[in-house]
Design a protein around this motif. Sequence first.
Motif, PDB file in Angstrom:
ATOM      1  N   ILE A 146       0.930  -1.341  -0.178  1.00 25.98           N
ATOM      2  CA  ILE A 146       0.069   0.084   0.106  1.00 25.98           C
ATOM      3  C   ILE A 146       0.810   1.257  -0.102  1.00 25.98           C
ATOM      4  CG2 ILE A 146      -1.988  -1.114   0.987  1.00 25.98           C
ATOM      5  CD1 ILE A 146      -1.061   0.034   3.638  1.00 25.98           C
ATOM      6  N   GLY A 147       2.283   1.054  -0.586  1.00 24.75           N
ATOM      7  CA  GLY A 147       3.064   2.070  -0.827  1.00 24.75           C
ATOM      8  C   GLY A 147       3.625   3.021   0.424  1.00 24.75           C
ATOM      9  N   LEU A 148       3.882   2.055   1.462  1.00 27.61           N
ATOM     10  CA  LEU A 148       4.322   2.543   2.617  1.00 27.61           C
ATOM     11  C   LEU A 148       5.623   1.984   3.024  1.00 27.61           C
ATOM     12  CD1 LEU A 148       1.062   2.882   5.071  1.00 27.61           C
ATOM     13  CD2 LEU A 148       2.298   4.552   3.744  1.00 27.61           C
ATOM     14  N   THR A 149       6.450   2.173   4.228  1.00 24.90           N
ATOM     15  CA  THR A 149       7.515   1.620   4.781  1.00 24.90           C
ATOM     16  C   THR A 149       7.036   0.992   6.126  1.00 24.90           C
ATOM     17  OG1 THR A 149       9.693   1.948   5.252  1.00 24.90           O
ATOM     18  CG2 THR A 149       8.296   3.691   6.158  1.00 24.90           C
ATOM     19  N   ALA A 150       7.966   0.413   6.782  1.00 29.51           N
ATOM     20  CA  ALA A 150       7.773  -0.296   7.985  1.00 29.51           C
ATOM     21  C   ALA A 150       7.448   0.871   9.140  1.00 29.51           C
ATOM     22  CB  ALA A 150       8.934  -1.016   8.509  1.00 29.51           C
ATOM     23  N   ASP A 151       6.624   0.411  10.026  1.00 31.84           N
ATOM     24  CA  ASP A 151       6.549   1.096  11.463  1.00 31.84           C
ATOM     25  C   ASP A 151       6.584   0.079  12.528  1.00 31.84           C
ATOM     26  OD1 ASP A 151       3.723   0.153  11.480  1.00 31.84           O
ATOM     27  OD2 ASP A 151       3.018   1.964  10.569  1.00 31.84           O
ATOM     28  N   THR A 152       5.861   0.287  13.601  1.00 28.43           N
ATOM     29  CA  THR A 152       6.138  -0.693  15.017  1.00 28.43           C
ATOM     30  C   THR A 152       7.309  -1.257  14.941  1.00 28.43           C
ATOM     31  OG1 THR A 152       5.174  -2.419  13.692  1.00 28.43           O
ATOM     32  CG2 THR A 152       3.393  -1.234  14.890  1.00 28.43           C
ATOM     33  N   GLY A 153       8.433  -0.286  14.805  1.00 27.64           N
ATOM     34  CA  GLY A 153       9.827  -0.873  15.145  1.00 27.64           C
ATOM     35  C   GLY A 153      10.301  -2.036  14.388  1.00 27.64           C
ATOM     36  N   LEU A 154       9.603  -2.490  13.100  1.00 26.24           N
ATOM     37  CA  LEU A 154      10.062  -3.381  12.252  1.00 26.24           C
ATOM     38  C   LEU A 154      11.330  -3.306  11.677  1.00 26.24           C
ATOM     39  CD1 LEU A 154       6.463  -4.803  10.862  1.00 26.24           C
ATOM     40  CD2 LEU A 154       8.388  -6.150  12.041  1.00 26.24           C
ATOM     41  N   SER A 155      11.503  -1.982  11.274  1.00 24.66           N
ATOM     42  CA  SER A 155      12.857  -1.812  10.743  1.00 24.66           C
ATOM     43  C   SER A 155      14.067  -2.179  11.463  1.00 24.66           C
ATOM     44  CB  SER A 155      12.915  -0.334  10.213  1.00 24.66           C
ATOM     45  OG  SER A 155      12.899   0.459  11.327  1.00 24.66           O
ATOM     46  N   ALA A 156      13.651  -2.251  12.703  1.00 22.37           N
ATOM     47  CA  ALA A 156      14.730  -2.686  13.926  1.00 22.37           C
ATOM     48  C   ALA A 156      14.650  -4.180  14.251  1.00 22.37           C
ATOM     49  CB  ALA A 156      14.871  -1.871  15.019  1.00 22.37           C
ATOM     50  N   SER A 157      13.419  -4.677  14.795  1.00 21.85           N
ATOM     51  CA  SER A 157      13.232  -5.978  15.156  1.00 21.85           C
ATOM     52  C   SER A 157      13.357  -6.815  14.095  1.00 21.85           C
ATOM     53  CB  SER A 157      11.917  -6.022  15.845  1.00 21.85           C
ATOM     54  OG  SER A 157      10.878  -5.916  15.028  1.00 21.85           O
ATOM     55  N   LEU A 158      12.733  -6.691  12.781  1.00 15.07           N
ATOM     56  CA  LEU A 158      13.024  -7.767  11.834  1.00 15.07           C
ATOM     57  C   LEU A 158      14.483  -8.172  11.354  1.00 15.07           C
ATOM     58  CD1 LEU A 158      11.020  -9.593  10.297  1.00 15.07           C
ATOM     59  CD2 LEU A 158      10.792  -7.899   8.578  1.00 15.07           C
ATOM     60  N   PRO A 159      15.296  -7.049  11.169  1.00 17.01           N
ATOM     61  CA  PRO A 159      16.845  -7.361  10.880  1.00 17.01           C
ATOM     62  C   PRO A 159      17.392  -7.948  12.103  1.00 17.01           C
ATOM     63  CG  PRO A 159      16.015  -5.177  10.215  1.00 17.01           C
ATOM     64  CD  PRO A 159      15.219  -5.601  10.930  1.00 17.01           C
ATOM     65  N   HIS A 160      16.835  -7.638  13.381  1.00 11.27           N
ATOM     66  CA  HIS A 160      17.488  -8.410  14.408  1.00 11.27           C
ATOM     67  C   HIS A 160      17.109  -9.828  14.626  1.00 11.27           C
ATOM     68  CE1 HIS A 160      18.022  -4.418  16.646  1.00 11.27           C
ATOM     69  NE2 HIS A 160      19.223  -4.656  15.756  1.00 11.27           N
ATOM     70  N   ALA A 161      15.969 -10.137  14.131  1.00 13.16           N
ATOM     71  CA  ALA A 161      15.387 -11.518  14.288  1.00 13.16           C
ATOM     72  C   ALA A 161      15.935 -12.338  12.985  1.00 13.16           C
ATOM     73  CB  ALA A 161      13.865 -11.522  14.165  1.00 13.16           C
ATOM     74  N   VAL A 162      15.834 -11.757  12.034  1.00 14.71           N
ATOM     75  CA  VAL A 162      16.232 -12.706  10.693  1.00 14.71           C
ATOM     76  C   VAL A 162      17.357 -12.367   9.814  1.00 14.71           C
ATOM     77  CG1 VAL A 162      13.856 -13.305  10.374  1.00 14.71           C
ATOM     78  CG2 VAL A 162      14.861 -11.501   9.078  1.00 14.71           C
ATOM     79  N   GLY A 163      17.990 -11.305  10.133  1.00 15.80           N
ATOM     80  CA  GLY A 163      19.103 -10.791   9.475  1.00 15.80           C
ATOM     81  C   GLY A 163      18.801  -9.753   8.461  1.00 15.80           C
ATOM     82  N   VAL A 164      19.771  -8.927   8.077  1.00 16.01           N
ATOM     83  CA  VAL A 164      19.460  -7.640   7.312  1.00 16.01           C
ATOM     84  C   VAL A 164      18.959  -7.975   5.922  1.00 16.01           C
ATOM     85  CG1 VAL A 164      20.365  -5.633   6.081  1.00 16.01           C
ATOM     86  CG2 VAL A 164      21.076  -5.902   8.640  1.00 16.01           C
ATOM     87  N   SER A 165      19.561  -9.050   5.241  1.00 22.24           N
ATOM     88  CA  SER A 165      19.385  -9.585   3.660  1.00 22.24           C
ATOM     89  C   SER A 165      17.832 -10.197   3.897  1.00 22.24           C
ATOM     90  CB  SER A 165      20.312 -10.538   3.461  1.00 22.24           C
ATOM     91  OG  SER A 165      19.968 -11.056   2.166  1.00 22.24           O
ATOM     92  N   ARG A 166      17.551 -10.838   4.907  1.00 19.68           N
ATOM     93  CA  ARG A 166      16.279 -11.369   4.751  1.00 19.68           C
ATOM     94  C   ARG A 166      15.120 -10.455   4.987  1.00 19.68           C
ATOM     95  NH1 ARG A 166      16.723 -16.508   6.306  1.00 19.68           N
ATOM     96  NH2 ARG A 166      16.442 -17.374   4.329  1.00 19.68           N
ATOM     97  N   ALA A 167      15.414  -9.577   6.028  1.00 24.61           N
ATOM     98  CA  ALA A 167      14.479  -8.601   6.359  1.00 24.61           C
ATOM     99  C   ALA A 167      14.256  -7.378   5.338  1.00 24.61           C
ATOM    100  CB  ALA A 167      15.130  -7.727   7.619  1.00 24.61           C
ATOM    101  N   THR A 168      15.315  -7.312   4.374  1.00 27.94           N
ATOM    102  CA  THR A 168      15.164  -6.547   3.445  1.00 27.94           C
ATOM    103  C   THR A 168      14.265  -6.863   2.104  1.00 27.94           C
ATOM    104  OG1 THR A 168      17.418  -5.508   3.826  1.00 27.94           O
ATOM    105  CG2 THR A 168      16.508  -5.045   1.291  1.00 27.94           C
ATOM    106  N   GLU A 169      14.338  -8.185   2.059  1.00 30.04           N
ATOM    107  CA  GLU A 169      13.427  -8.976   1.160  1.00 30.04           C
ATOM    108  C   GLU A 169      12.065  -8.975   1.532  1.00 30.04           C
ATOM    109  OE1 GLU A 169      12.989 -13.638  -0.062  1.00 30.04           O
ATOM    110  OE2 GLU A 169      14.902 -12.833   0.602  1.00 30.04           O
ATOM    111  N   LEU A 170      11.855  -9.053   2.800  1.00 27.81           N
ATOM    112  CA  LEU A 170      10.512  -9.549   3.371  1.00 27.81           C
ATOM    113  C   LEU A 170       9.761  -8.078   3.089  1.00 27.81           C
ATOM    114  CD1 LEU A 170      11.100 -11.727   6.413  1.00 27.81           C
ATOM    115  CD2 LEU A 170       9.998 -12.247   4.295  1.00 27.81           C
ATOM    116  N   LEU A 171      10.639  -6.768   3.706  1.00 30.63           N
ATOM    117  CA  LEU A 171      10.064  -5.497   3.587  1.00 30.63           C
ATOM    118  C   LEU A 171       9.999  -5.140   2.185  1.00 30.63           C
ATOM    119  CD1 LEU A 171      11.815  -4.220   6.646  1.00 30.63           C
ATOM    120  CD2 LEU A 171       9.430  -4.456   6.725  1.00 30.63           C
TER     121      LEU A 171
END
Length: 269
Positions: A146-171
Amino acid sequence: MADTSDPAVLVTHDDTDPAVAVVTLNRPAKYNALTEELKEALLTAVAGVAGDENVRAVVLTGAGKAFCVGQDLGEHAAALEKDAVSSFDTVRDHYNPLVLALTGTPKPVIAAINGPCVGAGLGLALAADLRVAAEGLKFTTAFTAIGLTADTGLSASLPHAVGVSRATELLLLGEQFTADDARNWGIVRDVVPADQVLDTALDLARRLATGPTRAYAEVKSAIRYGAVNELPAVLEHEADAQARLATTADHQNAVADFLAKRTPTFEGR
């Protein structure tokens, strides 16, 4: 009964161990989509269990078939039409405080992810300390759809959980991933049948509720601090935390129990 007649968030206590609080998002007909009412009720609920000295572990879950599908887009569309500039005030007013409240709660929080977990719902789940998920459920970040970026801390929590490469792919791609993917990537601890998710989370919460509550609070603080600071500062933070815990009854009694070859009993103080 219609959703609007029911409390947006329910707070109950486990029958087996009242020290376990269960916080339930309660808009099942709307898959627990996040309205302003629900967000404010959730903030109040999390603050309440955080400040309740009788609560030693918390389970966060959703009523019905979903955990949380993120922002209620009907409410968001109305806010956009009224004033696009202020339509995202909710990020600072609600989402940011919610993530800080969950991560800062001085007791363990377990997310019982009973169904779809999307967008800000995923952010709330990752703000918990541990997660249990239902077999077959789907996760997605959803923001770029819907044309947005992450909120609710996902730009920090998701890379910490799965790594930067996979988080970038998922986002970037917003592709769905499964409960099994989430377990394999380390996002969730257990994947169980949907009708066992809450019971599995409660079992874990009961275990934690009998542990050294103040030590758990320091662990949560240390992990948050260690993720964003350099090693010398992290070492000082750890030293300060150990000094604080040295004065607790739980630590002193546990040392005595260990020397006496007894199983320690923790009282959370």
